[in-house]
Design an enzyme around this catalytic site. Structure first.
Site, PDB file in Angstrom:
ATOM      1  N   ARG A 138     -14.942   5.828  46.958  1.00 28.47           N
ATOM      2  CA  ARG A 138     -13.546   6.081  47.305  1.00 28.47           C
ATOM      3  C   ARG A 138     -13.343   6.136  48.823  1.00 28.47           C
ATOM      4  NH1 ARG A 138     -10.144   4.508  44.581  1.00 28.47           N
ATOM      5  NH2 ARG A 138      -8.599   5.977  45.347  1.00 28.47           N
ATOM      6  N   ILE A 139     -14.126   6.957  49.505  1.00 35.11           N
ATOM      7  CA  ILE A 139     -13.972   7.105  50.955  1.00 35.11           C
ATOM      8  C   ILE A 139     -14.456   5.846  51.666  1.00 35.11           C
ATOM      9  CG2 ILE A 139     -14.612   8.444  52.993  1.00 35.11           C
ATOM     10  CD1 ILE A 139     -12.692   9.861  51.022  1.00 35.11           C
ATOM     11  N   SER A 288     -15.552  18.453  55.451  1.00 32.42           N
ATOM     12  CA  SER A 288     -14.882  18.058  54.207  1.00 32.42           C
ATOM     13  C   SER A 288     -13.411  17.802  54.451  1.00 32.42           C
ATOM     14  CB  SER A 288     -15.030  19.168  53.160  1.00 32.42           C
ATOM     15  OG  SER A 288     -14.239  20.295  53.530  1.00 32.42           O
ATOM     16  N   CYS A 289     -12.749  17.216  53.450  1.00 34.47           N
ATOM     17  CA  CYS A 289     -11.313  16.963  53.569  1.00 34.47           C
ATOM     18  C   CYS A 289     -10.548  18.270  53.718  1.00 34.47           C
ATOM     19  CB  CYS A 289     -10.815  16.180  52.359  1.00 34.47           C
ATOM     20  SG  CYS A 289     -11.152  16.978  50.762  1.00 34.47           S
ATOM     21  N   ASN A 320     -14.504  12.181  41.675  1.00 37.36           N
ATOM     22  CA  ASN A 320     -15.451  11.413  40.870  1.00 37.36           C
ATOM     23  C   ASN A 320     -16.640  12.223  40.382  1.00 37.36           C
ATOM     24  OD1 ASN A 320     -14.653   8.801  40.266  1.00 37.36           O
ATOM     25  ND2 ASN A 320     -15.205   7.996  42.267  1.00 37.36           N
ATOM     26  N   ARG A 334     -17.362  21.973  35.971  1.00 37.63           N
ATOM     27  CA  ARG A 334     -16.977  20.597  36.299  1.00 37.63           C
ATOM     28  C   ARG A 334     -17.308  19.601  35.199  1.00 37.63           C
ATOM     29  NH1 ARG A 334     -17.557  19.446  42.788  1.00 37.63           N
ATOM     30  NH2 ARG A 334     -16.884  21.486  43.503  1.00 37.63           N
ATOM     31  N   THR A 347     -15.480  26.190  46.980  1.00 36.84           N
ATOM     32  CA  THR A 347     -15.230  25.346  48.146  1.00 36.84           C
ATOM     33  C   THR A 347     -16.012  25.900  49.320  1.00 36.84           C
ATOM     34  OG1 THR A 347     -13.572  24.525  49.712  1.00 36.84           O
ATOM     35  CG2 THR A 347     -13.110  26.651  48.715  1.00 36.84           C
ATOM     36  N   GLY A 348     -16.613  25.010  50.062  1.00 36.57           N
ATOM     37  CA  GLY A 348     -17.351  25.429  51.248  1.00 36.57           C
ATOM     38  C   GLY A 348     -16.512  25.371  52.503  1.00 36.57           C
TER      39      GLY A 348
END
Length: 481
Positions: A138-139, A288-289, A320, A334, A347-348
């Site tokens: 994706r990225i 990260s985003c 994904n 997940r 989340t980190g």
């Protein structure tokens, strides 16, 4: 003539002006490496309607629509100057000209405002820098689109190769098809052809070699004519210095990771700490985003109000690494069906804040919920401030930050009362402040920050790569410090 006819005549006139802007913008980009912006939005390769929409969007920021009749004179003035590689914001030129009381002509004002990009001050055009993508998910595909779009005169970043594991019959054709069409981000803007015999994808004239390898240590990039390249690892398979160092092969000079780095790998958020990258650093991460979404507004709020502590709750689109239907997964939640459930996960991003903002003393905690949308997330940033304020002061401040500060490419601002997540697909900012959702009570502020966790993040990655490669050009008029 009726009011409706007046409106239509006005529209056709503005269409004509926007149409006349396109060849000027294109020529500046191709021949001089000048990117024309409008309030931080690139106008390169945009259609007539896209240019008009960009002008209209200014009302969301400044409170009034910007007309092409106001910006065209500044664009025309740029053609008379001896410009070097740069980014020039004609929206900011028009806005600052209105507040200037010296009586200068548009030509004189423009020449003064962009003086750093002209004559003896201008940057000389370089030979460009090779880029390699390791992985094409994706990225990787969105970064590829951006690199191809920004190829310009060929003196900037040049996507030379993509490294993937072999996928069987017609592998390269299928990968080219995924680059050509995307269910979320639409069709590729341009043409793509495939040369299977030479394992090459040609996108808008850019020849991109597809290299098949399952081990980074087995690739000699110089065999493909690649030199001094920046490799972007978007697989996330290796996150520490030891693992990422495997990419430092003949032809590769630096490695950029599109995931949070571990250990002593620098985590970089462009606009906040990219200027701390050491010239000899060969391995770095773009974090990260979500880290990219929260760190710029967090820095902005700390600079003005002080931040004592905070919590970020991320409502994040599924990715994904989740399952389409319930199935085994190494993580506890997940494995449950992503398109059918809201999934609490970790989340980190909160802990990564310390790496990007080491001077921030506030403790930031965080958690995340994955939700059944394929793209665009929202971070809810709950802050205890060092002083009391009110909603209007925070709104005015963040609007100004999005317009005139060094963070204007990272932070966007929207006041539309009916905005929803899909409105931000394709946003090039790291995060967008939702003005209508902002809450302030004394020393407590809650910011709602939209972000395209795919495309906005990919733009941040490319900005970091531009910076370390020396082809990130200065913006004029210069943002306020």
């Amino acid at each position: 003539m009726t009011v409706n006819e007046d409106s239509f005549t006005n529209w056709k006139h503005r269409e004509e002006i926007a149409e006349s802007m396109i060849p000027i913008i294109g020529k500046l980009h191709r021949e001089r490496d000048v990117t024309v912006l409008l309030h931080s939005r690139s106008l390169v390769n945009k259609s007539v309607v896209s240019i008009l929409k960009a002008h209209r969007f200014a009302r969301q920021i400044t409170g009034r629509e910007l007309s092409v009749t106001e910006t065209l004179p500044f664009l025309q003035a740029l053609t008379t100057l001896d410009l070097g590689p740069s980014q020039i914001d004609i929206g900011m030129l028009a806005a600052t000209y209105k507040t200037d009381d010296r009586g200068l002509s548009v030509e004189a004002f423009t020449a003064e405002a962009v003086a750093g990009a002209t004559g003896a001050n201008k940057i000389e055009r370089g030979e460009g820098r090779d880029v390699v993508l390791y992985g094409f998910g994706r990225i990787g595909r969105l970064v590829a689109r951006l690199l191809i779009e920004k190829a310009g005169s060929g003196n900037g970043l040049r996507l030379r190769a993509i490294v993937v594991r072999g996928g069987g019959e017609q592998d390269i054709v299928k990968r080219a098809s995924l680059l050509r069409r995307d269910s979320i981000h639409g069709q590729f803007q341009g043409t793509i052809t495939v040369d299977e015999a030479n394992s090459t994808i040609v996108a808008n004239g850019n020849e991109i070699k597809v290299i098949y390898a399952d081990d980074p240590k087995k690739v000699d990039y110089t065999a493909y004519g690649i030199r001094n390249a920046i490799l972007i690892d978007n697989t996330g398979k290796w996150r520490d210095r030891e693992g990422l160092s495997q990419h430092l092969r003949p032809g590769i000079d630096k490695v950029v990771l599109t995931a949070p780095g571990k250990g002593d790998v620098p985590n970089i958020v462009h606009g906040v700490n990219h200027d701390t990258i050491k010239p000899d650093e060969q391995i770095l991460s773009c974090a990260s985003c979500t880290t990219n979404a929260i760190v710029p507004p967090l820095k902005a709020m700390d600079d003005e109000f002080g931040v004592l502590r905070g919590h970020v709750e991320t409502v994040h689109s599924f990715t994904n690494d989740q399952n389409l239907l319930d199935n085994y997964h190494k993580s506890e939640r997940r494995g449950r069906s992503a398109p059918l459930n809201m999934v609490i996960t970790e989340t980190g991003a909160a802990s990564a804040v310390a790496k990007a903002l080491p001077d921030l003393k506030a403790r930031i905690t965080g958690s995340s919920i994955r939700v059944p949308v394929p793209d665009v997330s929202i971070a809810i940033l709950n802050l205890q401030l060092a002083r009391e304020t009110d909603r209007q002061e925070v709104l005015d401040y963040l609007r100004d930050v999005s317009l005139t500060s060094p963070l204007r490419r990272q932070i966007d601002f929207i006041s539309a009362p009916d905005a929803v997540s899909s409105d931000f697909i394709g946003s090039r900012h790291a995060s967008i402040v939702d003005a209508g959702a902002l809450k302030v009570d004394g020393d407590n502020a809650i910011l709602y920050l939209w972000y395209d966790n795919e495309f906005g993040y990919s733009c941040q990655v490319v900005r970091v790569v531009q910076y370390v490669s020396g082809v990130e050009y200065p913006t004029y008029p210069a943002p306020a410090p």
